[in-house]
Design an enzyme around this catalytic site. Sequence first.
Site, mmCIF file in Angstrom:
data_model
loop_
_atom_site.group_PDB
_atom_site.id
_atom_site.type_symbol
_atom_site.label_atom_id
_atom_site.label_comp_id
_atom_site.label_asym_id
_atom_site.label_seq_id
_atom_site.Cartn_x
_atom_site.Cartn_y
_atom_site.Cartn_z
ATOM 1 N N LEU A 93 -48.952 19.308 5.469
ATOM 2 C CA LEU A 93 -49.505 18.026 5.914
ATOM 3 C C LEU A 93 -48.711 17.528 7.121
ATOM 4 O O LEU A 93 -47.507 17.780 7.229
ATOM 5 C CB LEU A 93 -49.428 17.014 4.763
ATOM 6 C CG LEU A 93 -50.294 17.381 3.544
ATOM 7 C CD1 LEU A 93 -49.882 16.563 2.318
ATOM 8 C CD2 LEU A 93 -51.780 17.194 3.845
ATOM 9 N N HIS A 109 -42.396 23.361 -6.406
ATOM 10 C CA HIS A 109 -42.050 24.581 -5.672
ATOM 11 C C HIS A 109 -41.383 25.564 -6.636
ATOM 12 O O HIS A 109 -40.521 25.177 -7.432
ATOM 13 C CB HIS A 109 -41.100 24.232 -4.523
ATOM 14 C CG HIS A 109 -40.789 25.418 -3.665
ATOM 15 N ND1 HIS A 109 -41.680 25.919 -2.737
ATOM 16 C CD2 HIS A 109 -39.705 26.220 -3.616
ATOM 17 C CE1 HIS A 109 -41.147 26.976 -2.155
ATOM 18 N NE2 HIS A 109 -39.948 27.191 -2.668
HETATM 19 C C1 GAR Z 1 -47.084 27.535 -8.266
HETATM 20 O O1 GAR Z 1 -46.129 28.489 -8.645
HETATM 21 C C2 GAR Z 1 -46.454 26.532 -7.304
HETATM 22 O O2 GAR Z 1 -45.122 26.241 -7.597
HETATM 23 C C3 GAR Z 1 -46.559 27.284 -5.996
HETATM 24 O O3 GAR Z 1 -47.829 27.886 -6.038
HETATM 25 C C4 GAR Z 1 -48.178 28.165 -7.403
HETATM 26 C C5 GAR Z 1 -49.530 27.558 -7.683
HETATM 27 O O4 GAR Z 1 -50.014 27.964 -8.923
HETATM 28 N N1 GAR Z 1 -46.409 26.408 -4.885
HETATM 29 C C6 GAR Z 1 -45.843 26.770 -3.742
HETATM 30 O O5 GAR Z 1 -45.422 27.881 -3.540
HETATM 31 C C7 GAR Z 1 -45.771 25.671 -2.710
HETATM 32 N N2 GAR Z 1 -44.966 26.068 -1.616
HETATM 33 P P1 GAR Z 1 -51.236 27.202 -9.595
HETATM 34 O O6 GAR Z 1 -52.363 27.154 -8.550
HETATM 35 O O7 GAR Z 1 -51.608 28.060 -10.775
HETATM 36 O O8 GAR Z 1 -50.779 25.833 -9.986
#
Ligand code: GAR
Length: 189
Positions: A93, A109
């Site tokens: 964003l 994260h």
């Molecule tokens: C999760 O592990 C979250 O922590 C990560 O993406 C995944 C989403 O899983 N986020 C990042 O890496 C942000 N930089 P989900 O769609 O099953 O919630």
Amino acid sequence: MKNRVNIAIFISGKGSNLKSLIKFSLLKNSPIKVKFIISNNSKAKGLIYANKYKLKKKTYNFKNSKITEVKLLKLLDRNNIKLICLAGFMKILSKNFIKKFKGKILNIHPSLLPKYKGLNTHERVIKNKEKFSGCTVHFVNHKLDSGKIVLQKKVKVKKNDSPSSLSRRILKEEHRLYPNALKKILLNP
Ligand code: GAR
């Protein structure tokens, strides 16, 4: 709970954190009400939860992110959204957007921040032979994965872990951590 905080959840993919937040919002004493699901990806699997739980959803392609963010801010304002939860939202964003929602955007994260900001965290953790990894809920500021930390959970890295086995174990913890972080912020501010 009376006076629940209206939140919008932003997703890009699978939406397992979205699902855990929706379930949390349905508890009797939950401090949140999920008002909107936003995605930058019309094919995001997580959008099925909008239909399943009868929640409003909107997809923006972010091709012109400036115009998109103006529209998005209007939508959030019209729906009286007080807090944004990024849950696997893979768009960055703008500073301007973050300023408008200052102190009201959270992100989850999959690492023990400030270590392993950015993408491919599990691959890098395993490559560096870390003994522990984990997940972090933090406020979003203008620097990637750098805002104030709300809560963290440590997870042991096993000798034979692959990025996907580690990711699965951490994801399970994420599903507990995000609701706990919201309780921490909204129930004991
Ligand atoms: C999760 O592990 C979250 O922590 C990560 O993406 C995944 C989403 O899983 N986020 C990042 O890496 C942000 N930089 P989900 O769609 O099953 O919630």
